[in-house]
Structure formats: C-alpha cells, structure tokens
Enzyme design. Structure first.
Site, PDB file in Angstrom:
ATOM      1  N   HIS A  39       0.822  -1.206   0.000  1.00  0.00           N
ATOM      2  CA  HIS A  39       0.000   0.000   0.000  1.00  0.00           C
ATOM      3  C   HIS A  39       0.857   1.257   0.000  1.00  0.00           C
ATOM      4  O   HIS A  39       2.020   1.231   0.411  1.00  0.00           O
ATOM      5  CB  HIS A  39      -0.894   0.032   1.254  1.00  0.00           C
ATOM      6  CG  HIS A  39      -2.192  -0.677   1.097  1.00  0.00           C
ATOM      7  ND1 HIS A  39      -3.389  -0.133   1.465  1.00  0.00           N
ATOM      8  CD2 HIS A  39      -2.481  -1.903   0.598  1.00  0.00           C
ATOM      9  CE1 HIS A  39      -4.370  -0.986   1.210  1.00  0.00           C
ATOM     10  NE2 HIS A  39      -3.835  -2.079   0.692  1.00  0.00           N
ATOM     11  N   GLU A 108      -6.431  -0.696  -5.913  1.00  0.00           N
ATOM     12  CA  GLU A 108      -7.447   0.112  -5.231  1.00  0.00           C
ATOM     13  C   GLU A 108      -7.108   1.586  -5.394  1.00  0.00           C
ATOM     14  O   GLU A 108      -5.937   1.974  -5.332  1.00  0.00           O
ATOM     15  CB  GLU A 108      -7.494  -0.231  -3.723  1.00  0.00           C
ATOM     16  CG  GLU A 108      -7.911  -1.646  -3.417  1.00  0.00           C
ATOM     17  CD  GLU A 108      -6.761  -2.436  -2.800  1.00  0.00           C
ATOM     18  OE1 GLU A 108      -5.725  -1.840  -2.458  1.00  0.00           O
ATOM     19  OE2 GLU A 108      -6.913  -3.663  -2.672  1.00  0.00           O
TER      20      GLU A 108
END
Length: 326
Positions: A39, A108
């Site tokens: 991330h 995402e």
C-alpha cells in the site's frame, strides 16, 4: 482438506523494522508461509503506517531462511510499470532463494490515485492487468528483449539481466467471474479474500484446475475479548464493505466516513475476536470448504504481534494441524 497456515505482514499497521521482526517470529514459530500487503496509504488513519512493501520484503528475504514470501497483492498498472514489477520480483526471488510468489491485482484507488490520471472502471482496470501480466511473463521468459506497443503500456527493449533459477509464480487476485477467468488463464495461483466456492469453480473452468488458492482472514487475538473487539473496530471497521467498495474509495478519510455506522458488534460478528481457537478454526473452515489450499491470517494491531505469535505456536497451530492436516 489440507490447508496451509499463513502469516500476514500488514504494512498498514506496522513500520518496516517491526514487519521484518514479525515475519522472522512467524518463521520461528512454524507458520507455513507469509504474505505482505503493498500500500501507499493505510485504510484508516488510525492504522498509522504504510512503508514500501518491496524494500521490506527484501529485508525479510535476508532475515528469514525457510518461510515462503508473497505480495498480497501488488498492482502492476498505476504506481508501478509492469516492467519494473517484473524486475523487482525477479530480484526478490534471487534474494529469497526461490521462496517468492508475485501476487498481482487490479488495484485500489486508495493507493493508486497518487500518480494521477484518474481511476478507470473495473473493466478497464482488468484490461490493464491482463496487458501488464503478459509483459511480466514475457520478461520472466528471458528470451531476448521485450518490446510492446500496447493499449495501456509501452515497453522499449526491456530485458531482465538477473533472472532467478526458479521462475517466479504469479498469483492473481479475484473477486468475480471476470477476474477468475484472467487468473485461470494467466496465473499460477488464485488469490481471494472471500470464501466463495464459485470463485474456484470459475478459476478451474478458465484453466486453474489443480493450482493453489490463497485466502486471507483477519482475526483480533487477545485474552481480553472486549479489548480485542475494540481494537478490531478501531482498525478494521472498513473490512466488511467488500472489494467493489474498497477498490473505489480514494483515501483513509473516505473509509472512515463510510464506516461511521459500523458498530463493534458488527465487527465482532464478522471477525474472530479474543482467544477462542475454535472461532478461528470455524472461520478458516469456510475457506477450506470452498477449496482454498492456503489461508493467511491477519492479526489486527501492529503492537499485538508478539503475544499473537506465542498464542499461535501454543494453541492455534496444534488445533489447525488437527483440523486441516497441513
């Protein structure tokens, strides 16, 4: 059905030095494999971390000797160009001496928006993923130079000069029929966070029969169940939205707003909390029954890994081996 037990390096809730210490501990107590998130942002501000996963995995590869490692998962289409992902994966496979699996997904918005360019719909993201996987596979082949004039990516005379002896397996994250078809055709491993048998069925139909299926499940271990529930609510109240929502929200504040009506009871109803081994086994059994061969548990709370590892060795692993035979 045999199912291996995995450990999750949750980069959103711990710094890089702690993550390496944690995975060393996971290897020492006997976890079968380890996965790492990748991330740029944490899901919620309360989680407080998001170091670079690839640098951390390189350190983990040097600090461990047995435990297989995997990205769970990397998006090879926005923050990273696929040719760069291929180079990173090949290098990590060398450093880990053949213990690395490259887990890939369509990404995402939360972590990919940082490079600009907007956030396309899922069909376009899947199209980009397919193109990226073909590029990565060609570079892994190591046959000459790779040149691509694609719809989404260009590659100019690329070649990996350091290729591992063991080719890097590619896992592909799935959530529905379209992604399962991509994974079955192009991947060596299916990756999913929902224990849905139909995902494996779609994967099999597209060429995935006999290939590993790796799932993931959060838990909140703690001897004080109320404290474990409170921790799960603080850090994982976003978890139940599902990937159609999670892939679209642009940042931690959006996840916080979306989770404002999620209660501690809601979280406790979907995530095993406390020190009840049978509750974890019951949740894991849903994945085993859905055909998963591997399941990586996520212990919620970056500062709660040491007691979790001690409990896992003492109580969870014996029950796991009895239940799943791995």
């Amino acid at each position: 059905m045999a199912m291996q037990l995995g450990y999750t390096m949750m980069t959103e809730q711990a710094g890089p030095k702690d993550l390496v210490r944690h995975v060393v501990g996971a290897e020492e107590v006997g976890f079968d494999f380890a996965v790492s998130s990748d991330h740029y942002f944490p899901w919620l501000a309360e989680m407080g971390h998001s170091p670079n996963a690839w640098v951390t995995l390189g350190a983990a590869a040097q600090a461990t000797s047995r435990i297989p490692l995997m990205t769970y998962v990397t998006c090879p289409t926005f923050r990273y160009h696929p040719a760069v992902v291929a180079q990173q994966a090949a290098t990590l496979q060398i450093l880990s001496e053949g213990r690395f699996t490259l887990g890939l997904g369509a990404g995402e918005n939360l972590s990919e928006h940082i490079v600009g360019g907007g956030w396309p719909p899922a069909d376009v993201r899947h199209e980009m993923l397919v193109e990226a996987v073909h590029i990565i596979r060609d570079l892994f082949d190591g046959e000459g130079h790779t040149n691509v004039r694609g719809k989404h990516f260009d590659v100019e005379s690329a070649k990996l000069w350091d290729l591992p002896e063991t080719r890097v397996p590619i896992g592909i994250a799935v959530s529905g029929k379209q992604s399962c078809e991509i994974a079955g055709e192009l991947g060596d491993v299916m990756v999913a966070v929902e224990p849905k048998a139909e995902l494996g069925e779609y994967f099999d139909a597209a060429g995935g029969a006999g290939k590993p299926r790796i799932g993931q499940m959060p838990i909140s271990f703690g001897t004080d169940r109320d404290a474990a529930v409170a921790r799960a609510h603080e850090l994982f109240r976003w978890f139940g939205f599902g990937w159609k929502v999670n892939a679209e929200l642009p940042g931690p504040s959006a996840f916080d707003a979306a989770a404002q009506f999620v209660t501690p009871d809601d979280v406790a109803g979907s995530i095993p909390c406390g020190d009840d081994v049978e509750a974890v086994i019951e949740g894991a059994r849903e994945f085993a029954d859905a055909g998963f061969t591997h399941l990586a548990l996520v212990q919620i709370g970056g500062d709660q890994q040491k007691p979790y590892l001690e409990w896992a060795e003492r109580a969870l692993m014996p029950a796991w081996r009895e239940a799943f035979g791995a």
